[in-house]
Scaffold this active site. Sequence first.
Site, PDB file in Angstrom:
ATOM      1  N   GLU A 188       2.328   1.753  -3.463  1.00  0.00           N
ATOM      2  CA  GLU A 188       1.323   2.331  -4.368  1.00  0.00           C
ATOM      3  C   GLU A 188       1.216   3.846  -4.174  1.00  0.00           C
ATOM      4  O   GLU A 188       1.125   4.602  -5.139  1.00  0.00           O
ATOM      5  CB  GLU A 188      -0.024   1.645  -4.118  1.00  0.00           C
ATOM      6  CG  GLU A 188      -1.221   2.294  -4.775  1.00  0.00           C
ATOM      7  CD  GLU A 188      -2.340   2.578  -3.794  1.00  0.00           C
ATOM      8  OE1 GLU A 188      -2.769   3.748  -3.708  1.00  0.00           O
ATOM      9  OE2 GLU A 188      -2.790   1.633  -3.116  1.00  0.00           O
ATOM     10  N   HIS A 189       1.272   4.307  -2.917  1.00  0.00           N
ATOM     11  CA  HIS A 189       1.232   5.748  -2.652  1.00  0.00           C
ATOM     12  C   HIS A 189       2.487   6.438  -3.188  1.00  0.00           C
ATOM     13  O   HIS A 189       2.414   7.488  -3.827  1.00  0.00           O
ATOM     14  CB  HIS A 189       1.136   5.994  -1.142  1.00  0.00           C
ATOM     15  CG  HIS A 189      -0.257   5.974  -0.617  1.00  0.00           C
ATOM     16  ND1 HIS A 189      -0.822   7.032   0.051  1.00  0.00           N
ATOM     17  CD2 HIS A 189      -1.219   5.009  -0.653  1.00  0.00           C
ATOM     18  CE1 HIS A 189      -2.054   6.739   0.416  1.00  0.00           C
ATOM     19  NE2 HIS A 189      -2.318   5.506   0.009  1.00  0.00           N
ATOM     20  N   HIS A 208       0.821  -1.204   0.000  1.00  0.00           N
ATOM     21  CA  HIS A 208       0.000   0.000   0.000  1.00  0.00           C
ATOM     22  C   HIS A 208       0.856   1.256   0.000  1.00  0.00           C
ATOM     23  O   HIS A 208       0.578   2.220  -0.711  1.00  0.00           O
ATOM     24  CB  HIS A 208      -0.929  -0.033   1.219  1.00  0.00           C
ATOM     25  CG  HIS A 208      -1.797   1.162   1.345  1.00  0.00           C
ATOM     26  ND1 HIS A 208      -1.616   2.115   2.327  1.00  0.00           N
ATOM     27  CD2 HIS A 208      -2.857   1.589   0.610  1.00  0.00           C
ATOM     28  CE1 HIS A 208      -2.531   3.054   2.197  1.00  0.00           C
ATOM     29  NE2 HIS A 208      -3.291   2.765   1.161  1.00  0.00           N
ATOM     30  N   GLU A 247      -4.711   7.648   7.577  1.00  0.00           N
ATOM     31  CA  GLU A 247      -5.656   6.708   6.963  1.00  0.00           C
ATOM     32  C   GLU A 247      -5.948   5.552   7.919  1.00  0.00           C
ATOM     33  O   GLU A 247      -7.091   5.112   8.057  1.00  0.00           O
ATOM     34  CB  GLU A 247      -5.063   6.189   5.651  1.00  0.00           C
ATOM     35  CG  GLU A 247      -6.029   5.455   4.761  1.00  0.00           C
ATOM     36  CD  GLU A 247      -5.428   5.066   3.423  1.00  0.00           C
ATOM     37  OE1 GLU A 247      -6.113   4.340   2.668  1.00  0.00           O
ATOM     38  OE2 GLU A 247      -4.276   5.455   3.127  1.00  0.00           O
TER      39      GLU A 247
END
Length: 398
Positions: A50-51, A47, A127
Amino acid sequence: MKPELTTLTNGIRVASCRMPHVETVSLGMWVGVGARHEDAHEHGLSHLLEHMAFKGTASRSARRIAEEIEEVGGDLNASTGLDSTAYYARILKGDDKVALNLLADILLNSTFDEAELDKEREVILQEIAGAKDDPEDMAYEMLQETAFPGQALGRPILGTPSSVRAITAADLKGFLARKYAPQTMVFSAAGAIDHESWVRHVEALFGGLTPLQDGDVPNAHYVGGVSASAKSFEQSHLLIGFPSPSILDRDYMTAQVFSGILGGGMSSRLFQEVREKRGLCYAIYSSVWGLRDTGMLAVHAATGARMVDELTHVVAGEFAGLAAEGPNSAELQRAKAQLKAGLLMALESSSVRAEQMARHLLVHDRLIAPSELTQRVEQVTAQDIQDFVRNLLTQKPT
C-alpha cells in the site's frame, strides 16, 4: 440517494451513490485482500505494498503523483486492514476522472523501485517503533496475538522489523499479481458522481484485468489466554476480550447493541460504574469488530497500576449483572438509539458512504440499505442481550 451497482464482465463491481447538494466526490478501490491473506514469510507485505503504490509508476514519479491530485485540490490516500486494502481519493465535482486515472496508474503500473523501497522500509520501521511507544497500540497488538496465536489474524498489520526488511520488490509484484483479482475488487464512489460515467471510466481502465484463482485463507481459530508487558508507561492499559459473532452472523447486531449498553457512551454501565462512581479511570469503553468468519468484543481502559485489580473485578461484575438480569428497557432503548444515530449520521459523509458500500459488497455480496440496518437494530430484544452475554461468559477470555 439510492445506490447503484454495476458488475463488469470480469467481475469487478462498481457502486455509486449520488448525494444531492454535495460539491465533492469520495471514490476509491477496495480489494478484499489484507494482512490475514499473507503467508508467514510475507508478514507486513500488504501494508508495505500500500505504501509503495504511491512511490512511482512507469510514467509518474512519487512527487508527480502528489502534485497531480493536489493540482485539482484533492487528496489521495490508502489504508490496510486485516481483510481488505483501500486506495481512495476525495476531489471536487467533475474531477473524478483525474483521481481514477491516478488510482489506475499506481495500481497497475507501479515500478517498485529498489531505492524507493529501501526508503519506505525505513519509514515503516519508524511507524513500527512509534507503535511500540504507544501503550494502547501495544495492548491491542497483544490482544490480537493472544486471541489468535500462530495465525495471520494475530500478527500486527505493520509487520516486524525483520519481516519488513526481508520483503523484496519481487515479493510485492508477486503478491499483487496473485491476490489483486478483479472478483475481489470494488470501485465505490459517493457525492457529486454520475453512475454511468463512473462505470465507463472504471471499465476503460480496469476492464482488461482477468479473473484469478487463489487459495482461500483458513478460518480463524480463537484461542484466548493472558498476556502482559512490563514495559514502563505512566498508565496501565487493560483490555479484556471475548470471541464474538462474525459480521455475517445473526447475532452480530446483538453484539453491537450489547457493546453499547456495556461501554458505548457516558450513560453506559462501565462508564457510570467505573469512572463516575469509583473514579478508577478517565475513559473506559467497549467495542466490537467482525470479519466473515470471526469477531471480537473488547473492553479497554487505562488506569493506574494499583487500580487494575479493582477495575477488573468491577468489569466482571457488570458482565455478570447483565447475564443474570439482562438490560432494563431504558438502557436498551438508549443503546439502540445511539447505534442507529451513529449509522445514519456517518452516512452524511460521502467518504463513509463510499466505504460502507464497498465493505457491504466485499462482505455481504450486496448493498444493504440503511433502513435494513436500523431495522436489525430495532429487532434486538432484552432476551437476546441476556442470552448473548451468558454465552459470552462461557468462552475463554483474552
